[in-house]
Design an enzyme around this catalytic site. Structure first.
Site, PDB file in Angstrom:
ATOM      1  N   SER A 124       6.882  -7.078  -3.447  1.00 32.06           N
ATOM      2  CA  SER A 124       6.309  -5.849  -2.886  1.00 32.06           C
ATOM      3  C   SER A 124       6.779  -4.638  -3.665  1.00 32.06           C
ATOM      4  CB  SER A 124       6.750  -5.719  -1.424  1.00 32.06           C
ATOM      5  OG  SER A 124       6.467  -4.429  -0.932  1.00 32.06           O
ATOM      6  N   TYR A 149      13.720  -5.608   5.045  1.00 30.62           N
ATOM      7  CA  TYR A 149      12.582  -6.398   4.533  1.00 30.62           C
ATOM      8  C   TYR A 149      12.505  -6.231   3.016  1.00 30.62           C
ATOM      9  CZ  TYR A 149       7.892  -6.991   2.758  1.00 30.62           C
ATOM     10  OH  TYR A 149       6.834  -7.335   1.960  1.00 30.62           O
ATOM     11  N   LYS A 153      13.201  -8.908  -0.415  1.00 32.51           N
ATOM     12  CA  LYS A 153      12.321  -9.085  -1.585  1.00 32.51           C
ATOM     13  C   LYS A 153      13.113  -8.867  -2.875  1.00 32.51           C
ATOM     14  CE  LYS A 153       8.294  -9.876   0.414  1.00 32.51           C
ATOM     15  NZ  LYS A 153       7.594 -11.172   0.287  1.00 32.51           N
TER      16      LYS A 153
HETATM   17  C1  WQD Z   1       0.931   4.118   4.412  1.00 33.17           C
HETATM   18  C2  WQD Z   1       0.907   5.627   4.646  1.00 33.17           C
HETATM   19  C3  WQD Z   1       2.516   6.394   6.254  1.00 33.17           C
HETATM   20  C4  WQD Z   1       0.717   4.362   9.705  1.00 33.17           C
HETATM   21  C5  WQD Z   1       4.265  -0.926   3.956  1.00 33.17           C
HETATM   22  C6  WQD Z   1       5.458  -1.715   3.496  1.00 33.17           C
HETATM   23  C7  WQD Z   1       5.133  -2.449   2.226  1.00 33.17           C
HETATM   24  C8  WQD Z   1       3.889  -3.262   2.398  1.00 33.17           C
HETATM   25  C9  WQD Z   1       2.731  -2.381   2.856  1.00 33.17           C
HETATM   26  C10 WQD Z   1       4.565  -5.509   2.889  1.00 33.17           C
HETATM   27  C11 WQD Z   1       2.298   6.241   4.750  1.00 33.17           C
HETATM   28  C12 WQD Z   1       1.108   6.640   6.763  1.00 33.17           C
HETATM   29  C13 WQD Z   1       0.994   4.819   8.423  1.00 33.17           C
HETATM   30  C14 WQD Z   1       0.297   5.284  10.698  1.00 33.17           C
HETATM   31  C15 WQD Z   1       0.448   7.070   9.102  1.00 33.17           C
HETATM   32  N1  WQD Z   1       4.083  -4.323   3.308  1.00 33.17           N
HETATM   33  N2  WQD Z   1       0.860   6.149   8.138  1.00 33.17           N
HETATM   34  N3  WQD Z   1       0.177   6.608  10.358  1.00 33.17           N
HETATM   35  O1  WQD Z   1       4.663   2.077   4.448  1.00 33.17           O
HETATM   36  O2  WQD Z   1       3.314   2.331   2.297  1.00 33.17           O
HETATM   37  O3  WQD Z   1       4.015   0.078   3.022  1.00 33.17           O
HETATM   38  O4  WQD Z   1       3.135  -1.765   4.082  1.00 33.17           O
HETATM   39  O5  WQD Z   1       4.772  -5.875   1.775  1.00 33.17           O
HETATM   40  O6  WQD Z   1       6.216  -3.291   1.909  1.00 33.17           O
HETATM   41  O7  WQD Z   1       6.507  -0.805   3.220  1.00 33.17           O
HETATM   42  O8  WQD Z   1       2.255   1.277   4.301  1.00 33.17           O
HETATM   43  O9  WQD Z   1       0.299   1.521   5.748  1.00 33.17           O
HETATM   44  O10 WQD Z   1       2.612   1.637   6.794  1.00 33.17           O
HETATM   45  O11 WQD Z   1       1.798   3.544   5.402  1.00 33.17           O
HETATM   46  O12 WQD Z   1       0.334   8.272   8.814  1.00 33.17           O
HETATM   47  O13 WQD Z   1       0.029   4.925  11.894  1.00 33.17           O
HETATM   48  O14 WQD Z   1       0.270   5.880   5.903  1.00 33.17           O
HETATM   49  O15 WQD Z   1       3.367   7.506   6.554  1.00 33.17           O
HETATM   50  O16 WQD Z   1       2.254   7.531   4.142  1.00 33.17           O
HETATM   51  P1  WQD Z   1       3.629   1.562   3.519  1.00 33.17           P
HETATM   52  P2  WQD Z   1       1.720   1.946   5.649  1.00 33.17           P
END
Ligand code: WQD
Length: 333
Positions: A124, A149, A153
């Protein structure tokens, strides 16, 4: 040629199974269904017209894994099995270290015992941690992760690198950016069991009326519109990247790391706009405080995979939004 997919009925694993079967490989799946369900194997068959062999087992259980290797004797392994909820890992670190490291060590020891020496690992972009510069390139020194997590990785990448360095293992480590979307059939998708943590599935649950509105975590980041920027990649493009990585591993030894991303970032507000436009719906949202651990911006330099694997993404952010919504309306995402 038989490819073993650990975690192969999960969101990403099921899409990889379809692309492998479509490319003429035989597929064996090992899964405990802790984050998926047995009927996904039927959807994989329905989409590809071919059936994977499925073993329901605990990937940390040596005896079960060994018995499976004796029976199916894979030529290569794509390893996705593991817990993957960032937020949960903060509150249950031992659960994450025990499970994610145990299933990897159990797998590698079985591979060594049975002479299976080709491995593709699902890593990741989280392993990069907070870098000074963007886009992320594979030669960057990884930094401390903000969650257990991501640390699992990083540790697994180290285990695989050390085992591949001058040992028997030929491996490819794939660093996923933000996988989203669903197969066009709508039969396989994210299917979140609880309230989603990630942006795209959350937007989709709002879109189909399962959740009232989206919380945008912070609009005061140093980005174009103040909201977080990420490199979203269609899960079908991601799956095709694994087929290319497998082909690459068949002719090489040692270890190679590749980013799987589009090379382009979209902000939260941009994604909402695109989602609304392509699906002709409104997504109600409110601005909420930043989420602890979130980075302002993350996107890939995707040129190494293009040069060395002959792979690059083909599906657009509009495809990702359209396919997410379509699958959810069919009840699979
Ligand atoms: C994306 C953006 C949030 C939810 C994670 C893991 C990564 C991978 C993918 C496994 C950010 C914003 C999110 C919400 C929001 N998983 N957001 N409201 O955190 O980049 O990555 O998932 O491998 O390892 O870290 O993805 O989709 O959670 O967030 O505003 O309800 O959306 O702040 O800017 P992230 P995400």
């Amino acid at each position: 040629m038989n490819v073993l997919l650990t975690g192969g009925t999960g969101y990403i694993g099921s899409h990889i199974a379809v692309e492998l079967l479509n490319s003429g490989y035989d597929v064996t799946i090992a899964d405990d269904f802790s984050n998926s369900s047995p009927e996904v194997a039927g959807y994989i068959t329905k989409i590809s017209g071919k059936s994977p062999i499925v073993y329901e087992l605990d990937a940390t259980d040596n005896a079960s894994v060994d018995a499976m290797f004796r029976e199916c004797l894979p030529n290569a392994v794509i390893h996705l099995a593991g817990f993957k909820a960032v937020g949960e890992s903060v509150f249950a670190p031992l659960k994450y270290y025990r499970n994610n490291l145990d299933c990897t060590l159990t797998l590698l020891e079985a591979m060594e015992r049975h002479g299976v020496w080709r491995l593709i690992f699902s890593s990741s972009a989280t392993v990069y941690g907070n870098q000074e510069r963007l886009p992320y390139t594979e030669d960057m020194q990884t930094r401390e992760c903000s969650n257990p997590y991501g640390s699992t990785k990083q540790i697994i990448e180290r285990i695989i690198t050390d085992t591949s360095a001058n040992g028997w293992l030929s491996s490819v480590i794939l660093r996923y950016f933000n996988p989203v979307g669903a197969h066009k059939s709508g039969l396989i998708g994210e299917s979140p069991r609880n309230e989603p943590n990630n942006l795209m599935p959350y937007i989709t649950q709002v879109a189909i009326g399962k959740l009232p509105k989206l919380k945008v975590y912070g609009n005061d980041y140093p980005t174009s519109d103040g909201t977080g920027i990420r490199d979203y990649i269609h899960v079908v493009d991601l799956a095709k990247g694994h087929v290319k990585a497998l082909e690459y591993s068949l002719t090489r030894s040692g270890v190679e790391i590749f980013n799987l991303g589009t090379g382009h970032g979209y902000s939260v507000l941009e994604l909402i706009d695109i989602y609304e436009r392509v699906n002709n719906i409104k997504i109600p949202f409110v601005i909420a405080p930043r989420r602890p651990g979130d980075l302002p911006e993350s996107y890939a330099d995707a040129t190494k995979a293009e040069k060395m694997l002959g792979w690059k993404t083909e599906l657009t952010i509009e495809d990702m939004c359209r396919d997410s919504y379509a699958a959810a309306r069919l009840g699979t995402s």
